[in-house]
Motif scaffolding. Structure first.
Motif, PDB file in Angstrom:
ATOM      1  N   GLU A 133       0.833  -1.190   0.000  1.00 35.24           N
ATOM      2  CA  GLU A 133       0.000   0.000   0.000  1.00 35.24           C
ATOM      3  C   GLU A 133       0.876   1.251   0.000  1.00 35.24           C
ATOM      4  O   GLU A 133       2.028   1.234   0.434  1.00 35.24           O
ATOM      5  CB  GLU A 133      -0.907  -0.004   1.233  1.00 35.24           C
ATOM      6  N   ARG A 134       0.284   2.333  -0.470  1.00 31.93           N
ATOM      7  CA  ARG A 134       1.002   3.604  -0.452  1.00 31.93           C
ATOM      8  C   ARG A 134       1.219   4.046   0.989  1.00 31.93           C
ATOM      9  O   ARG A 134       0.333   3.910   1.841  1.00 31.93           O
ATOM     10  CB  ARG A 134       0.200   4.656  -1.211  1.00 31.93           C
ATOM     11  N   GLU A 135       2.416   4.566   1.268  1.00 32.77           N
ATOM     12  CA  GLU A 135       2.737   4.958   2.629  1.00 32.77           C
ATOM     13  C   GLU A 135       3.333   6.363   2.655  1.00 32.77           C
ATOM     14  O   GLU A 135       3.942   6.835   1.691  1.00 32.77           O
ATOM     15  CB  GLU A 135       3.739   3.970   3.254  1.00 32.77           C
ATOM     16  N   THR A 176       8.369  20.033   9.668  1.00 34.08           N
ATOM     17  CA  THR A 176       8.600  18.865   8.815  1.00 34.08           C
ATOM     18  C   THR A 176       8.263  17.596   9.582  1.00 34.08           C
ATOM     19  O   THR A 176       8.337  17.566  10.819  1.00 34.08           O
ATOM     20  CB  THR A 176      10.059  18.795   8.328  1.00 34.08           C
ATOM     21  N   TYR A 177       7.888  16.583   8.841  1.00 32.80           N
ATOM     22  CA  TYR A 177       7.477  15.311   9.410  1.00 32.80           C
ATOM     23  C   TYR A 177       8.079  14.201   8.564  1.00 32.80           C
ATOM     24  O   TYR A 177       8.146  14.317   7.345  1.00 32.80           O
ATOM     25  CB  TYR A 177       5.949  15.192   9.393  1.00 32.80           C
ATOM     26  N   TYR A 178       8.492  13.110   9.236  1.00 37.52           N
ATOM     27  CA  TYR A 178       9.100  11.988   8.534  1.00 37.52           C
ATOM     28  C   TYR A 178       8.600  10.672   9.116  1.00 37.52           C
ATOM     29  O   TYR A 178       8.372  10.552  10.319  1.00 37.52           O
ATOM     30  CB  TYR A 178      10.621  12.012   8.669  1.00 37.52           C
ATOM     31  N   THR A 179       8.494   9.684   8.260  1.00 34.01           N
ATOM     32  CA  THR A 179       8.267   8.352   8.782  1.00 34.01           C
ATOM     33  C   THR A 179       9.584   7.855   9.381  1.00 34.01           C
ATOM     34  O   THR A 179      10.672   8.270   8.966  1.00 34.01           O
ATOM     35  CB  THR A 179       7.763   7.411   7.678  1.00 34.01           C
ATOM     36  N   ASP A 180       9.495   6.991  10.358  1.00 30.04           N
ATOM     37  CA  ASP A 180      10.679   6.580  11.107  1.00 30.04           C
ATOM     38  C   ASP A 180      11.766   5.979  10.221  1.00 30.04           C
ATOM     39  O   ASP A 180      12.961   6.193  10.465  1.00 30.04           O
ATOM     40  CB  ASP A 180      10.290   5.572  12.189  1.00 30.04           C
ATOM     41  N   SER A 181      11.369   5.254   9.205  1.00 32.09           N
ATOM     42  CA  SER A 181      12.359   4.522   8.410  1.00 32.09           C
ATOM     43  C   SER A 181      13.252   5.436   7.566  1.00 32.09           C
ATOM     44  O   SER A 181      14.280   4.982   7.060  1.00 32.09           O
ATOM     45  CB  SER A 181      11.654   3.507   7.509  1.00 32.09           C
ATOM     46  N   VAL A 182      12.878   6.710   7.414  1.00 34.18           N
ATOM     47  CA  VAL A 182      13.710   7.609   6.596  1.00 34.18           C
ATOM     48  C   VAL A 182      14.349   8.717   7.414  1.00 34.18           C
ATOM     49  O   VAL A 182      15.138   9.499   6.869  1.00 34.18           O
ATOM     50  CB  VAL A 182      12.901   8.223   5.430  1.00 34.18           C
ATOM     51  N   LEU A 197      20.526   5.541   0.445  1.00 28.27           N
ATOM     52  CA  LEU A 197      19.373   4.785  -0.035  1.00 28.27           C
ATOM     53  C   LEU A 197      19.572   3.289   0.163  1.00 28.27           C
ATOM     54  O   LEU A 197      20.690   2.766   0.054  1.00 28.27           O
ATOM     55  CB  LEU A 197      19.114   5.102  -1.499  1.00 28.27           C
ATOM     56  N   LYS A 198      18.458   2.623   0.456  1.00 25.26           N
ATOM     57  CA  LYS A 198      18.437   1.190   0.684  1.00 25.26           C
ATOM     58  C   LYS A 198      17.508   0.544  -0.338  1.00 25.26           C
ATOM     59  O   LYS A 198      16.628   1.194  -0.894  1.00 25.26           O
ATOM     60  CB  LYS A 198      17.936   0.893   2.093  1.00 25.26           C
ATOM     61  N   SER A 199      17.667  -0.752  -0.520  1.00 26.14           N
ATOM     62  CA  SER A 199      16.809  -1.455  -1.488  1.00 26.14           C
ATOM     63  C   SER A 199      15.341  -1.325  -1.108  1.00 26.14           C
ATOM     64  O   SER A 199      14.470  -1.261  -1.977  1.00 26.14           O
ATOM     65  CB  SER A 199      17.221  -2.917  -1.584  1.00 26.14           C
ATOM     66  N   GLU A 200      15.064  -1.250   0.186  1.00 26.74           N
ATOM     67  CA  GLU A 200      13.668  -1.137   0.624  1.00 26.74           C
ATOM     68  C   GLU A 200      13.066   0.237   0.348  1.00 26.74           C
ATOM     69  O   GLU A 200      11.880   0.446   0.569  1.00 26.74           O
ATOM     70  CB  GLU A 200      13.526  -1.474   2.108  1.00 26.74           C
TER      71      GLU A 200
END
Length: 123
Positions: free
Chosen positions: A44-46, A58-64, A86-89
């Motif tokens: 799904e789009r995240e 500013t706001y970020y998802t934890d993984s970035v 950058l990571k493959s994920e």
């Protein structure tokens, strides 16, 4: 009406960097919260990142966090997403979105969406 056009995607090796741009039409760009979302194949789009109209919040998802930086230039009607380490994920189609008063991390409040740009990270 706001039209959004993304650019800057491409193929990059893991550990590399890309900068995405999203150009917006219209004269009221600074009144919009701008967000970046991504959708990987089969997922799904995240939410990825968002920035307030004046660029102060500013706001970020934890993984970035610590790897991606969102910014905007209201004089150029453009929002950017600088992506480092950058990571493959991180492989996904990245789309920008604009909304007048959305909850920054929720897709529901964004009224306008770009078509997206493909980011592929090879490991």
């Amino acid at each position: 009406q706001v039209q959004l056009v993304e650019s800057g995607g491409g193929l990059v090796q893991a550990g590399g960097s890309l900068r995405l741009s999203c150009a917006a039409s219209g004269r009221t760009f600074s009144t919009y919260v701008m967000g970046w979302f991504r959708q990987a194949p089969g997922k799904e789009r995240e939410f990825v990142a968002a920035i307030g109209g004046r660029g102060l919040s500013t706001y970020y998802t934890d993984s970035v966090k610590g790897r991606f930086t969102i910014s905007r230039d209201n004089a150029k009607n453009t929002v950017y997403l600088q992506m480092n380490s950058l990571k493959s994920e991180d492989t996904a189609v990245y789309a920008c979105a604009a909304g007048r008063s959305p909850s920054p991390i929720s897709q529901a409040g964004y009224n306008y969406w770009g078509q997206g740009t493909q980011v592929t990270v090879s490991s």
